[in-house]
Scaffold this motif. Structure first.
Motif, PDB file in Angstrom:
ATOM      1  N   LEU A  34       0.832  -1.199   0.000  1.00  0.00           N
ATOM      2  CA  LEU A  34       0.000   0.000   0.000  1.00  0.00           C
ATOM      3  C   LEU A  34       0.876   1.262   0.000  1.00  0.00           C
ATOM      4  O   LEU A  34       0.546   2.258  -0.659  1.00  0.00           O
ATOM      5  CB  LEU A  34      -0.924  -0.005   1.220  1.00  0.00           C
ATOM      6  N   ALA A  35       1.989   1.219   0.742  1.00  0.00           N
ATOM      7  CA  ALA A  35       2.903   2.368   0.738  1.00  0.00           C
ATOM      8  C   ALA A  35       3.425   2.650  -0.660  1.00  0.00           C
ATOM      9  O   ALA A  35       3.509   3.807  -1.089  1.00  0.00           O
ATOM     10  CB  ALA A  35       4.060   2.106   1.703  1.00  0.00           C
ATOM     11  N   LYS A  36       3.762   1.580  -1.391  1.00  0.00           N
ATOM     12  CA  LYS A  36       4.215   1.757  -2.772  1.00  0.00           C
ATOM     13  C   LYS A  36       3.090   2.316  -3.635  1.00  0.00           C
ATOM     14  O   LYS A  36       3.318   3.183  -4.491  1.00  0.00           O
ATOM     15  CB  LYS A  36       4.694   0.411  -3.319  1.00  0.00           C
ATOM     16  N   GLY A  37       1.879   1.864  -3.416  1.00  0.00           N
ATOM     17  CA  GLY A  37       0.751   2.374  -4.181  1.00  0.00           C
ATOM     18  C   GLY A  37       0.457   3.838  -3.907  1.00  0.00           C
ATOM     19  O   GLY A  37      -0.029   4.552  -4.784  1.00  0.00           O
ATOM     20  N   LEU A  38       0.751   4.318  -2.695  1.00  0.00           N
ATOM     21  CA  LEU A  38       0.545   5.728  -2.348  1.00  0.00           C
ATOM     22  C   LEU A  38       1.664   6.616  -2.856  1.00  0.00           C
ATOM     23  O   LEU A  38       1.573   7.843  -2.734  1.00  0.00           O
ATOM     24  CB  LEU A  38       0.413   5.874  -0.832  1.00  0.00           C
ATOM     25  N   GLY A  39       2.733   6.009  -3.386  1.00  0.00           N
ATOM     26  CA  GLY A  39       3.800   6.815  -3.973  1.00  0.00           C
ATOM     27  C   GLY A  39       5.115   6.810  -3.224  1.00  0.00           C
ATOM     28  O   GLY A  39       6.062   7.490  -3.640  1.00  0.00           O
ATOM     29  N   TYR A  40       5.226   6.043  -2.147  1.00  0.00           N
ATOM     30  CA  TYR A  40       6.474   6.006  -1.377  1.00  0.00           C
ATOM     31  C   TYR A  40       7.439   5.022  -2.035  1.00  0.00           C
ATOM     32  O   TYR A  40       7.133   3.833  -2.175  1.00  0.00           O
ATOM     33  CB  TYR A  40       6.196   5.601   0.069  1.00  0.00           C
ATOM     34  N   ASP A  41       8.606   5.525  -2.409  1.00  0.00           N
ATOM     35  CA  ASP A  41       9.593   4.698  -3.096  1.00  0.00           C
ATOM     36  C   ASP A  41      10.572   4.028  -2.142  1.00  0.00           C
ATOM     37  O   ASP A  41      11.147   2.993  -2.468  1.00  0.00           O
ATOM     38  CB  ASP A  41      10.379   5.548  -4.100  1.00  0.00           C
ATOM     39  N   VAL A  42      10.811   4.632  -0.974  1.00  0.00           N
ATOM     40  CA  VAL A  42      11.741   4.097   0.020  1.00  0.00           C
ATOM     41  C   VAL A  42      11.053   4.145   1.380  1.00  0.00           C
ATOM     42  O   VAL A  42      10.487   5.184   1.760  1.00  0.00           O
ATOM     43  CB  VAL A  42      13.052   4.899   0.067  1.00  0.00           C
ATOM     44  N   VAL A  43      11.089   3.041   2.113  1.00  0.00           N
ATOM     45  CA  VAL A  43      10.513   2.991   3.454  1.00  0.00           C
ATOM     46  C   VAL A  43      11.540   2.381   4.404  1.00  0.00           C
ATOM     47  O   VAL A  43      12.483   1.702   3.973  1.00  0.00           O
ATOM     48  CB  VAL A  43       9.203   2.172   3.493  1.00  0.00           C
ATOM     49  N   ALA A  44      11.343   2.628   5.690  1.00  0.00           N
ATOM     50  CA  ALA A  44      12.225   2.077   6.718  1.00  0.00           C
ATOM     51  C   ALA A  44      11.369   1.341   7.739  1.00  0.00           C
ATOM     52  O   ALA A  44      10.425   1.912   8.299  1.00  0.00           O
ATOM     53  CB  ALA A  44      13.033   3.182   7.402  1.00  0.00           C
ATOM     54  N   LEU A  45      11.685   0.068   7.964  1.00  0.00           N
ATOM     55  CA  LEU A  45      11.036  -0.701   9.016  1.00  0.00           C
ATOM     56  C   LEU A  45      11.699  -0.345  10.338  1.00  0.00           C
ATOM     57  O   LEU A  45      12.918  -0.452  10.486  1.00  0.00           O
ATOM     58  CB  LEU A  45      11.161  -2.199   8.729  1.00  0.00           C
ATOM     59  N   ASN A  46      10.886   0.079  11.301  1.00  0.00           N
ATOM     60  CA  ASN A  46      11.390   0.653  12.543  1.00  0.00           C
ATOM     61  C   ASN A  46      11.235  -0.316  13.700  1.00  0.00           C
ATOM     62  O   ASN A  46      10.133  -0.784  13.997  1.00  0.00           O
ATOM     63  CB  ASN A  46      10.644   1.961  12.846  1.00  0.00           C
ATOM     64  N   HIS A  47      12.351  -0.626  14.349  1.00  0.00           N
ATOM     65  CA  HIS A  47      12.361  -1.463  15.546  1.00  0.00           C
ATOM     66  C   HIS A  47      12.583  -0.560  16.755  1.00  0.00           C
ATOM     67  O   HIS A  47      13.653   0.042  16.909  1.00  0.00           O
ATOM     68  CB  HIS A  47      13.473  -2.511  15.459  1.00  0.00           C
ATOM     69  N   THR A  48      11.575  -0.438  17.616  1.00  0.00           N
ATOM     70  CA  THR A  48      11.674   0.403  18.810  1.00  0.00           C
ATOM     71  C   THR A  48      12.289  -0.398  19.953  1.00  0.00           C
ATOM     72  O   THR A  48      11.797  -1.472  20.302  1.00  0.00           O
ATOM     73  CB  THR A  48      10.291   0.927  19.215  1.00  0.00           C
ATOM     74  N   ILE A  49      13.365   0.136  20.538  1.00  0.00           N
ATOM     75  CA  ILE A  49      14.094  -0.533  21.614  1.00  0.00           C
ATOM     76  C   ILE A  49      13.881   0.285  22.889  1.00  0.00           C
ATOM     77  O   ILE A  49      14.324   1.433  22.980  1.00  0.00           O
ATOM     78  CB  ILE A  49      15.591  -0.650  21.281  1.00  0.00           C
TER      79      ILE A  49
END
Length: 313
Positions: A24-39
């Motif tokens: 869905l992020a790609k469909g909204l136009g986002y080309d680069v995303v970061a998966l966030n691990h909260t510590i």
């Protein structure tokens, strides 16, 4: 290119849910995303990066419709004394490193006193901060190279009797940050825990424009501002003190270099030959002129008239 540098990730999140969020992020136009691990406890020994690339999982299909994925860690900072010396370990383990201070002391430390400036300073704006964000403190962080992150999905994912209070806290804290920074050094992210929390870039920019962030700076928060964070962090990890970067040479580089050297040698021979020819032209008319230069037409005509007696005294 558009960036979303904060999509929430946890070890218990199913790969299929992560895949749907990324698609869905790609469909909204986002080309680069970061998966966030909260510590939540940065003082524990650093573990190997637990984030696996969902593109390589067997359940993932149509991987070409997924954005580029980065791996990010967000450290919850309560006591800076137990975290400062651990930042380098997390920097080498993750692609991006963000700090989330939970007190005024940790906020001032994150802005001006860390051994290495963090890529992002991310706050939970749904909570009452308990302190005022001063212009001098915020601008010192931006001058060091850090950026402040606004996660637009925070008020969308709250629930319970305090929902209205948390949403009002979010609006007030965002306006406080925008006044302190004057809209500079802002990166916009989602912090979406699922696909339903994602929104299009234009919707987010229009909403933040109501709260005081200009349209141009809003798009910069999704584009150039976020790209600068990714590029700077990449150089910091690949280079020496962020100065020397190792670049892969282009294919056929050595062959092209040899070809240029041959062409330069050929051009040098041509220039030398042209100089020799020019010198010969100058020597053709020796004795014809006052300085041994080329003989003029007038001098040649005079010599022809004088005939064989031209050289007698």
């Amino acid at each position: 290119m558009l960036y979303d540098l904060n999509i929430a990730w946890s070890p218990t999140t199913p790969a299929s849910e992560i895949e749907s969020t990324l698609r869905l992020a790609k469909g909204l136009g986002y080309d680069v995303v970061a998966l966030n691990h909260t510590i939540s406890d940065p003082s524990i020994p650093t573990q190997p990066n637990p984030i696996t690339n969902p593109i390589t999982t067997p359940t993932t299909s149509f991987s070409k419709f997924l954005p580029i994925i980065l791996r990010r860690a967000t450290l919850l900072i309560a006591d800076p004394a137990t975290t400062n010396y651990r930042l380098a370990d997390f920097t080498h383990t993750y692609d991006l490193l963000a700090l989330r201070p939970t007190s005024e002391k940790s906020f001032q430390w994150a802005c001006s006193s860390t051994t290495e400036p963090p890529a992002l300073i991310s706050l939970d704006f749904t909570q009452s901060l308990g302190y005022h964000i001063h212009h001098k403190t915020a601008m010192s962080a931006i001058a060091r190279g850090s950026r402040f992150e606004i996660c637009y999905s925070q008020p969308l994912q709250v629930s319970g009797p305090e929902t209205s209070r948390q949403r009002s806290n979010f609006i007030g804290n965002v306006q406080n940050l925008l006044r302190a920074t004057k809209g500079r050094g802002i990166v916009l992210s989602s912090e979406a825990k699922n696909a339903l929390a994602l929104r299009g870039p234009m919707d987010v920019v229009n909403l933040l424009a109501v709260w005081g962030l200009g349209i141009e700076k809003g798009f910069e928060g999704f584009g150039d501002g976020a790209r600068a964070v990714v590029v700077n962090e990449g150089i910091r990890r690949r280079g020496f003190r962020g100065v020397i970067d190792i670049a892969k040479p282009a294919e056929g580089g050595e062959e092209n270099l040899k070809q240029r050297q041959k062409e330069d040698q050929g051009n040098g021979k041509k220039d030398k030959k042209q100089q020799q020819q020019g010198q010969k032209r100058k020597n053709w008319g020796v004795g014809g002129g006052a300085e041994g230069g080329a003989m003029s037409k007038r001098q040649a005509k005079k010599l022809r008239k004088e005939g064989p007696t031209a050289g007698k005294a």
